[in-house]
Structure formats: structure tokens, C-alpha cells
Design an enzyme around this catalytic site. Structure first.
Site, PDB file in Angstrom:
ATOM      1  N   LYS A 287     -30.102 -20.332   5.667  1.00 57.00           N
ATOM      2  CA  LYS A 287     -31.505 -19.955   5.551  1.00 57.00           C
ATOM      3  C   LYS A 287     -32.321 -21.146   5.068  1.00 57.00           C
ATOM      4  O   LYS A 287     -31.784 -22.039   4.400  1.00 57.00           O
ATOM      5  CB  LYS A 287     -31.650 -18.835   4.509  1.00 57.00           C
ATOM      6  CG  LYS A 287     -31.200 -17.461   4.967  1.00 57.00           C
ATOM      7  CD  LYS A 287     -31.442 -16.430   3.871  1.00 57.00           C
ATOM      8  CE  LYS A 287     -30.971 -15.052   4.305  1.00 57.00           C
ATOM      9  NZ  LYS A 287     -31.716 -14.503   5.438  1.00 57.00           N
ATOM     10  N   ARG A 361     -24.687  -6.242   8.675  1.00 58.97           N
ATOM     11  CA  ARG A 361     -24.064  -5.319   9.633  1.00 58.97           C
ATOM     12  C   ARG A 361     -22.565  -5.564   9.747  1.00 58.97           C
ATOM     13  O   ARG A 361     -21.800  -4.646  10.022  1.00 58.97           O
ATOM     14  CB  ARG A 361     -24.772  -5.468  11.004  1.00 58.97           C
ATOM     15  CG  ARG A 361     -24.697  -6.848  11.584  1.00 58.97           C
ATOM     16  CD  ARG A 361     -25.713  -7.085  12.702  1.00 58.97           C
ATOM     17  NE  ARG A 361     -27.041  -7.420  12.171  1.00 58.97           N
ATOM     18  CZ  ARG A 361     -28.108  -7.690  12.916  1.00 58.97           C
ATOM     19  NH1 ARG A 361     -28.023  -7.618  14.238  1.00 58.97           N
ATOM     20  NH2 ARG A 361     -29.266  -7.989  12.368  1.00 58.97           N
TER      21      ARG A 361
HETATM   22  N1  BES Z   1     -30.595 -10.111   3.938  1.00 59.30           N
HETATM   23  C1  BES Z   1     -31.200 -10.496   5.160  1.00 59.30           C
HETATM   24  C2  BES Z   1     -32.402  -9.629   5.509  1.00 59.30           C
HETATM   25  C3  BES Z   1     -33.660  -9.934   4.758  1.00 59.30           C
HETATM   26  C4  BES Z   1     -34.470 -11.001   5.131  1.00 59.30           C
HETATM   27  C5  BES Z   1     -34.061  -9.110   3.751  1.00 59.30           C
HETATM   28  C6  BES Z   1     -35.639 -11.243   4.446  1.00 59.30           C
HETATM   29  C7  BES Z   1     -35.234  -9.354   3.076  1.00 59.30           C
HETATM   30  C8  BES Z   1     -36.020 -10.423   3.431  1.00 59.30           C
HETATM   31  C9  BES Z   1     -30.203 -10.348   6.309  1.00 59.30           C
HETATM   32  O1  BES Z   1     -28.883 -10.597   5.988  1.00 59.30           O
HETATM   33  C10 BES Z   1     -30.591 -11.354   7.341  1.00 59.30           C
HETATM   34  O2  BES Z   1     -30.502 -12.504   7.069  1.00 59.30           O
HETATM   35  N2  BES Z   1     -31.021 -10.889   8.501  1.00 59.30           N
HETATM   36  C11 BES Z   1     -31.443 -11.733   9.550  1.00 59.30           C
HETATM   37  C12 BES Z   1     -30.885 -11.192  10.836  1.00 59.30           C
HETATM   38  C13 BES Z   1     -31.082 -12.102  12.008  1.00 59.30           C
HETATM   39  C14 BES Z   1     -30.230 -13.345  11.846  1.00 59.30           C
HETATM   40  C15 BES Z   1     -30.719 -11.369  13.272  1.00 59.30           C
HETATM   41  C16 BES Z   1     -32.965 -11.739   9.575  1.00 59.30           C
HETATM   42  O3  BES Z   1     -33.569 -10.694   9.338  1.00 59.30           O
HETATM   43  O4  BES Z   1     -33.535 -12.800   9.767  1.00 59.30           O
HETATM   44 MN    MN Z   2     -28.391 -12.669   6.169  1.00 59.60          MN
END
Ligand code: BES
Ligand code: MN
Ligand code: ZN
Length: 504
Positions: A287, A361
Site C-alpha cells: 500500500k 477475502r
Molecule cells: N483492508 C483493506 C480495505 C480497506 C481499504 C479498508 C481502505 C479501509 C480503507 C483491504 O484488505 C484491501 O486492501 N482491499 C483492497 C482490495 C483491492 C486490492 C481489490 C482495496 O480496497 O483497495
Molecule cells: Mn488489503
């Protein structure tokens, strides 16, 4: 009158039927409405003070907007030294939001005035479709939420600001349902604060092992059954998907199960599955660094499961409830899963991991497969799953996805009742196409369009034989910015859902 002591905050509630002008407290709080309209409790104070209260309100100094407060001192004829006027807005169209804003501000004003003790009269506020039991429950929840502080990691204790220690819930007449409503409110409020505390703790403290210890402690104090599976046991179960997320981390993963039996064992339980990623760096699909600290909240689903089980046990809910928490970190490293890796889930289905940041997931699918062994009446997973859900619904509603219409309706209704609301989103087969992989049974991402929906569609492939719902709480589990902190949502929603299921 029954006394209930809250151990966490040291706050003691009591119930008293007494005229507000006679109540000897450091402060007595009453409701006032727009256009200087007084609640019954405020009228009683006004009469005792020979009209002084209405005289003060006459010139329009106080608009009584929901959330506004005015502290008065030493009104003649009134036993309490301070009189707190809490604005609740327009009496005619009072809704749950206005009521809760009014309540929260009243509690904040008591805190700001450094009051150790106060009395609160709110049962005389009329809200469409809500009864006195609801208002009493909300008062307890709002008070506990209001007194919660995260200061265990500040090296210096806060400058001498006394917190509220005793709150009297005042009633104009004897009200029989008060004790039960108060007890339920305290159970929920403490559950909310437990979820908040776990969310707020830093990721170097709140690790998968820490969550397991918390579950053990909860089990001990509430006579729950607790089981913690280690990596070895998960390997034996074939949880290749869950374990692929843990590969990059030095922290051992844990699969935590808590069992609460409030009715005969043979009754099918409600199973709650909470995402417990104690820190989500994204893994190799790293990230960006801005606000990455907030990924400590990525275990909020797990926190809400622990908070809800604590509430269910505290209120002795006549229902069987089981919590399942897959807990792990998501870290990069030499042993971390690579984009392109293909893993086999416990269900036997294979997954091509195209993005290691879609890890929620991956741990949930194995936890859901595992949870099927409890033969659930309904299974609900709770997860900070997608940024896309935040884009779709903001910070107001949690995303609700389900393969069972009745279950979805129950959760929507519980959201309205607890004012911890959800919005029903589709999980139509049409979206499944986006998860197609050329090399495995499915990919773990479905592209940007409908990102929260394809995440739900992924989970749906593991719950076909179950009555299943999924709550995406990415936008609702915490607040960013100046008031950064965990909200404890959706503990109120889940508690209400269980209460309704139990026939309460
Ligand atoms: N924990 C995150 C989701 C999230 C993002 C929660 C921002 C709160 C704020 C999750 O694990 C994630 O990173 N999801 C990705 C999925 C994507 C790679 C398909 C996302 O939402 O960017
Ligand atoms: Mn994630
Ligand atoms: Zn995550």
C-alpha cells in the site's frame, strides 16, 4: 433500584423515579426543544424555580438544536446545583439521529464540566416508533461511549479531569422495564468499547496472539468455550488460502473460535466470522504510505465479533452464538505470497492471487468453510474488506450483502432499530464473471468496477450451502482525521440482530 457497575470505565448506573427538581445531584440534565418548548422534566424544574427556566429561555439565547447544551447554576427551588439543558431540536419531528445527538452532547457537557455524578432525564422525549426501553438502552450506550478514553499508552495521566463515575437515569414515574433496558444498554455499550479498544490498540500490541489472549480472557470471565488453532492445525485442515496471507509475517496466525450457549446445545447457532488482519501493509502489493497506520483497524471485524459475544453473554441472551476469527498480519517479505501465486483453499477451490492486498477475502473464505461445521442457522461475516465500499457508501452505512433475502431484511431492520445502519447491495451472478482466472478456479480480485460487490461475490463462492450475509465495514468501523479512532460499529447492529432473533 438495581445498580449495575461497569468494570471497564468504573461507571455506575442507577435508576430512580423522582421529580427532577427533588433529585440531589451535582447536575440534573433535562431535554428542551426548539421554540423554547420544555420537556415534562424541564417543566417540573421550571415550576419549582417559579418560571425562572422559561424566563431564561424566552429571549432566544438557546436554540435547542440537537446537540446544543446550556448549563445553568443554582436555580432556586431545585435540589441539584447545576441544571443542564440539552437541546433535542424540534419536538414534533424527533428522530433517532436527533435523539442520539442530544444524548451524546449532554454526556459530553457533563464530562466537560468535570462532573463525577449527574442525573439524566430523557424518557419524556417522544420519538416516532421508539419506546422508553429503547431510549433507556440508548442512554446507557451513549454514556459508556462518551466516557471511553484511550489513554493507557500516554505516559502522563491526563491533567486532573474527573470522569463521570455515577449516572442516575431519572424517570418521572416508576417504569418497570427500566432495569432490563439499562442492563442491555450496558452490555452493548461495553461491547462497543471493547471493540473500540481493540481497534485503537497499535499493531505492535494488538497482534493475532493478543486477539487470541483477549478471546481467552473473555471466555474465562463469561464461561464461553474458546479454541485457538495454530498454523500446524490450519495446515492439516488445508487452509492454504488463509495461510498464504500469514506467510510474510513473523507473527504466528491464529484461528480463534468462541462459543456461547444461551439455549439448548442442539439449537443451531448464529455464527459471526470477523476479519482479524491486525495490520494490512498490502503485502507484496504494498500500500502507499499515506495513512497506512490506519490499517491497524483492519481487525475491526474481529473486534466487533468479540464485542458482540461479550454483549450477548453479559445480557444472558437465550441464543447460541459462535464467533470465528481468522487472525493474521499481512506483511511483505522473502516468504510472502507473490502476485501470481495459486493457492488451494480449504474448500478445495483454487485461487490465483493477483493482488496480495485483497487478503481479507483470502482469510475469510477458509474461515467460512471451517465455520460450516457448526451447522449455523445463519452465518454473518464482518470485515473491513474494501476501499470501494467506502467510496460507495461513505462513513454512514455499512455494506450489506447476502444470499438470503430474509436474513438481509433482518439485518436491515436491526440496523434501523439500533441506528447502526446498513445498505443492501447486490451479489448477482452477473458480477461473478469479473473473478475469472485463466489459471485457477478464480482470481482474488475483480477489477475496479463494483469492487465491494466482487469481493462479496468471491465470499459467496464459499457459502453456497449456507444462509450467509456479509457486512463490509471499511467505512464505518473507524473515524479518520482529528477524531481518529475506532467506532465500535457494528456491535450495536449485531447485538440488536441477535436480540430480535432471541425474541426480545
Ligand atoms: N483492508 C483493506 C480495505 C480497506 C481499504 C479498508 C481502505 C479501509 C480503507 C483491504 O484488505 C484491501 O486492501 N482491499 C483492497 C482490495 C483491492 C486490492 C481489490 C482495496 O480496497 O483497495
Ligand atoms: Mn488489503
Ligand atoms: Zn485488509
Amino acid at each position: 433500584m438495581k445498580n449495575s457497575i461497569n468494570e471497564e470505565t468504573g461507571l455506575e448506573f442507577s435508576i430512580k423515579a423522582i421529580a427532577p427538581d427533588k433529585q440531589k445531584s451535582d447536575c440534573v440534565a433535562v431535554a428542551v426543544f426548539a421554540s423554547a418548548k420544555l420537556s415534562a422534566a424541564a417543566q417540573a424544574i421550571d415550576r419549582a424555580a417559579n418560571g425562572k427556566l422559561s424566563a431564561i429561555l424566552k429571549p432566544g439565547d438557546f436554540d435547542a438544536k440537537p446537540g446544543s447544551t446550556l448549563m445553568l447554576y443554582d436555580l432556586p427551588g431545585v435540589a441539584a446545583r447545576r441544571e443542564l439543558l440539552a437541546g433535542f431540536g424540534n419536538a414534533a419531528d424527533m428522530g433517532a439521529k436527533e435523539f442520539r445527538d442530544g444524548l451524546r452532547s449532554a454526556i459530553r457537557a457533563m464530562q466537560d464540566a468535570s462532573l463525577a455524578e449527574a442525573a439524566l432525564y430523557i424518557s419524556d422525549v417522544a420519538i416516532k416508533g421508539r419506546d422508553v426501553a429503547w431510549m433507556t438502552m440508548q442512554a446507557a450506550i451513549a454514556t459508556l461511549e462518551g466516557v471511553y478514553r484511550f489513554d493507557s499508552l500516554k505516559s502522563k495521566a491526563r491533567p486532573q479531569r474527573k470522569g463521570l463515575k455515577r449516572l442516575v437515569l431519572g424517570f418521572l414515574q416508576e417504569y418497570k422495564g427500566a432495569a432490563a433496558a439499562l442492563e442491555r444498554g450496558i452490555a452493548i455499550g461495553e461491547g462497543v468499547n471493547l471493540a473500540r479498544e481493540l481497534g485503537n490498540l497499535p499493531p505492535n500490541i494488538c497482534t493475532p496472539s493478543y486477539l487470541a489472549d483477549q478471546a481467552r480472557a473473555l471466555a474465562k470471565s463469561n464461561k464461553l468455550k474458546v479454541t485457538v488453532l495454530e498454523r500446524k492445525e490450519m495446515e492439516k485442515l488445508g487452509m492454504g488460502s488463509l495461510l498464504s496471507v500469514a506467510d510474510g509475517s513473523r507473527q504466528p496466525p491464529k484461528l480463534i473460535t468462541l462459543e456461547y450457549y444461551g439455549e439448548a446445545r442442539k439449537q443451531k447457532p448464529v455464527v459471526l466470522v470477523g476479519k482479524g488482519v491486525t495490520f494490512d501493509t498490502g503485502g507484496i502489493s504494498l500500500k502507499p504510505s499515506a495513512e497506512m497506520d490506519e490499517m491497524k483497524y483492519d481487525m475491526s471485524g474481529a473486534g466487533s465479533v468479540l464485542g458482540t459475544l461479550s454483549a450477548a453473554a453479559a445480557m444472558k441472551l437465550p441464543l447460541n452464538v459462535i464467533g470465528v476469527i481468522p487472525a493474521t498480519e499481512n506483511m511483505p517479505g522473502g516468504k510472502a505470497t507473490r502476485p501470481g501465486d495459486i493457492v488451494t483453499s480449504m474448500s478445495g477451490q483454487t485461487i490465483e492471487i493477483l493482488n496480495t492486498d485483497a487478503e481479507g477475502r483470502l482469510i475469510l473464505c477458509d474461515a467460512l468453510t471451517y465455520a460450516a461445521r457448526f451447522d449455523p442457522a445463519a452465518i454473518i461475516d464482518i470485515a473491513t474488506l474494501t476501499g470501494a465500499c467506502v467510496i460507495a457508501l461513505g462513513h454512514v452505512a455499512s455494506g450489506l450483502f447476502a444470499n438470503d433475502e430474509r436474513l438481509a431484511q433482518e439485518l436491515e431492520a436491526a440496523g434501523q432499530a439500533s441506528w447502526d445502519r446498513v445498505w443492501h447491495m447486490p451479489v448477482w451472478e452477473d458480477y461473478q464473471e469479473q473473478l475469472k482466472s485463466n489459471f485457477a478456479d478464480m482470481a482474488n480480485i475483480g477489477g475496479r468496477p463494483g469492487g465491494s460487490i466482487t469481493a462479496a461475490c468471491f465470499l459467496a463462492r464459499f457459502t453456497r450451502k449456507l444462509k450467509w450475509a456479509h457486512l463490509d465495514i471499511a467505512g464505518t468501523a473507524w473515524k479518520s482525521g482529528r477524531d481518529k479512532g475506532s467506532t465500535g460499529r457494528p456491535v450495536p447492529l449485531l447485538s440488536q440482530f441477535l436480540m430480535t432473533r432471541a425474541g426480545w
